[in-house]
Design an enzyme around this catalytic site. Structure first.
Site, short mmCIF file in Angstrom:
data_model
loop_
_atom_site.label_atom_id
_atom_site.label_comp_id
_atom_site.label_asym_id
_atom_site.label_seq_id
_atom_site.Cartn_x
_atom_site.Cartn_y
_atom_site.Cartn_z
N GLN A 134 0.75 -1.34 -0.43
CA GLN A 134 0.22 -0.11 -0.26
C GLN A 134 1.18 1.75 0.21
O GLN A 134 1.53 1.51 0.59
CB GLN A 134 -1.11 -0.16 0.90
CG GLN A 134 -1.98 1.73 1.41
CD GLN A 134 -0.95 2.29 2.06
OE1 GLN A 134 0.15 2.14 3.36
NE2 GLN A 134 -1.91 3.62 1.82
N THR A 162 -3.34 4.60 -2.07
CA THR A 162 -4.95 5.14 -0.53
C THR A 162 -5.12 6.54 -1.31
O THR A 162 -4.03 6.90 -1.11
CB THR A 162 -4.34 5.20 0.40
OG1 THR A 162 -4.28 3.48 1.23
CG2 THR A 162 -5.41 5.79 1.16
N ARG A 171 -8.53 13.60 15.73
CA ARG A 171 -8.50 12.35 16.38
C ARG A 171 -9.72 13.32 17.40
O ARG A 171 -8.46 12.68 18.16
CB ARG A 171 -8.55 11.04 15.80
CG ARG A 171 -8.35 11.10 13.60
CD ARG A 171 -8.74 8.87 13.85
NE ARG A 171 -7.98 8.92 12.55
CZ ARG A 171 -6.96 8.76 11.80
NH1 ARG A 171 -5.69 8.68 13.09
NH2 ARG A 171 -7.26 9.05 10.26
N LYS A 257 -7.29 2.57 -3.55
CA LYS A 257 -7.91 2.30 -2.30
C LYS A 257 -8.80 3.66 -1.52
O LYS A 257 -7.87 4.58 -1.56
CB LYS A 257 -7.39 1.48 -1.36
CG LYS A 257 -7.96 1.21 0.28
CD LYS A 257 -7.21 0.58 1.63
CE LYS A 257 -7.47 0.90 2.69
NZ LYS A 257 -7.59 1.69 3.31
N HIS A 281 -12.38 3.90 5.61
CA HIS A 281 -11.19 3.99 6.65
C HIS A 281 -11.18 3.88 7.62
O HIS A 281 -11.10 4.09 8.41
CB HIS A 281 -10.39 5.96 6.12
CG HIS A 281 -8.99 5.80 6.23
ND1 HIS A 281 -8.48 5.71 5.08
CD2 HIS A 281 -8.16 5.34 7.31
CE1 HIS A 281 -6.79 5.30 5.63
NE2 HIS A 281 -7.30 5.14 6.86
N ARG A 284 -12.37 6.80 9.89
CA ARG A 284 -11.44 7.35 9.90
C ARG A 284 -11.39 8.69 9.65
O ARG A 284 -10.53 9.45 10.98
CB ARG A 284 -10.35 7.01 10.77
CG ARG A 284 -10.17 5.60 11.30
CD ARG A 284 -9.21 4.65 11.42
NE ARG A 284 -8.28 5.13 11.33
CZ ARG A 284 -7.16 5.57 13.06
NH1 ARG A 284 -8.35 4.45 14.22
NH2 ARG A 284 -6.12 6.09 12.98
#
Length: 383
Positions: A134, A162, A171, A257, A281, A284
């Site tokens: 990735q 991604t 967050r 992705k 995700h 997130r």
């Protein structure tokens, strides 16, 4: 094969989560389990999957289900792979190696994150033919080229780019728990570590984790300076021009992705991608985003049956895998449960979880009277 000793303690992913999560210090635990904002999207992933009902069939002729599937030219033993997860070695000591070893031994897919704490070459030796790298694309094309060249040389023939991280996110859990990388050892974090002795002992034998895949491309300087460099390089959208640039450099198969919009999925294929991962995700990035399972049918309709469509976000069981396939996915990616399995049961945990997921999927297909994965398309029941 399911480990009978482990099965009595950990019959499913939910049991492994309940046992594993408390063993991880809070500042790391919150990073793993949390979402963004009020975590509405995190909850929506679960509720949307639970809302997918499948019609059982019993008075039918049905052979033993065949779980195998071909993804990007490679045959997997079952239609799931480990999703790319950053900071795996920080979340649980040795987890990345245990997960790669388990997936390679089982003949399943494995996607390694750019920001893993284990070098891609080491993982490639364990992960088997289903290995995928990735890529978080850097603004500097030379860095992307260096990472892709290294991945190709290590034996990764599929690249997963991604696209759903156009900027830094805030967050609440991570801010409140004091997450940083490398960890800052404040009184708060030290107390959290002391409450989790197995995690502490495992980390003590390995040293402070580092981003092994991107260390060679980082400029010299302090950790703070390197972190600022990474943040600046990863800022911004990955538009068609950058996707086309990556496609021109990467010699193997390419998967994009992080798409939820049918338009984005179509653009990705127009740029030369071989497939997409429908993903929010894991809840997130955007708290108002739809769940992957909700938008899967529209993306499948837009791309057609010949396109490779994977999906993730919220999958916790073989039943959930069947639900995703019924809605249009060819296979799914599963992330958090594999880290939680390592925390719950140590090196044997990921292999046990993989066996449980395959058993659950096989049982589900038996209930549906289906022996082929293709038969799952259309199995959804609605009024």
């Amino acid at each position: 094969m399911i480990d009978p000793a482990l099965d009595r303690r950990f019959p499913d992913a939910v049991a492994m989560e309940a046992a594993g999560v408390p063993r991880i210090p809070r500042f790391v635990r919150d990073y793993m389990v949390g979402g963004i904002g009020a975590e509405v999207g995190l909850a929506r992933n679960r509720s949307a999957l639970d809302a997918v009902a499948l019609m059982p069939r019993y008075v039918v002729e049905c052979a033993v289900p065949d779980l195998s599937v071909t993804v990007a030219g490679v045959r997997w033993a079952a239609p799931f792979a480990v999703a790319p997860m950053g900071l795996g070695g920080l979340i649980w000591p040795g987890a990345e190696l245990a997960i790669a070893r388990a997936m390679g031994a089982a003949g399943l897919g494995h996607v390694l994150s750019t920001v893993s704490t284990t070098a891609m070459e080491q993982i490639a030796l364990l992960a088997g033919a289903g290995r995928i790298f990735q890529l978080y694309s850097f603004a500097d094309p030379k860095i992307d080229a260096a990472l892709m060249a290294r991945a190709w040389a290590a034996g990764y023939e599929v690249l997963m780019v991604t696209v759903d991280v156009p900027g830094a996110t805030r967050r609440r859990r991570d801010i409140q728990s004091g997450l940083s990388f490398p960890p800052r050892f404040t009184l708060q974090t030290l107390l959290q570590i002391m409450a989790c002795p197995r995690w502490a002992m495992g980390q003590a034998g390995r040293g402070i984790p580092a981003f092994q895949n991107i260390l060679p491309v980082l400029p010299k300087g302090s950790v703070t300076e390197q972190a600022a460099f990474i943040g600046a390089q990863l800022e911004g959208h990955i538009g068609p021009a950058r996707l086309a640039r990556i496609r021109a450099v990467w010699p193997g198969r390419l998967i994009v992705k992080g798409v939820l919009s049918p338009e984005d999925a179509a653009v990705a294929l127009d740029c030369g991608a071989d497939g997409v991962v429908v993903s929010n995700h894991g809840g997130r990035q955007l708290d108002a985003a739809p769940a992957s399972v909700e938008v899967l049918p529209a993306i499948r309709d837009r791309l057609g049956e010949g396109a490779l469509v994977l999906a993730d976000s919220g999958v916790r069981s073989g039943l959930d895998i069947a639900r995703m396939l019924a809605r249009g996915a060819d296979a799914v990616l599963i992330g958090r449960p594999f880290l939680q399995a390592a925390a719950a049961a140590g090196p044997r945990g990921p292999a046990h979880l993989a066996a449980v997921l395959m058993a659950e999927l096989r049982t589900t297909m038996g209930q549906l009277g289906m022996s082929r994965l293709d038969d799952l398309r259309g199995a959804e029941w609605s009024l």
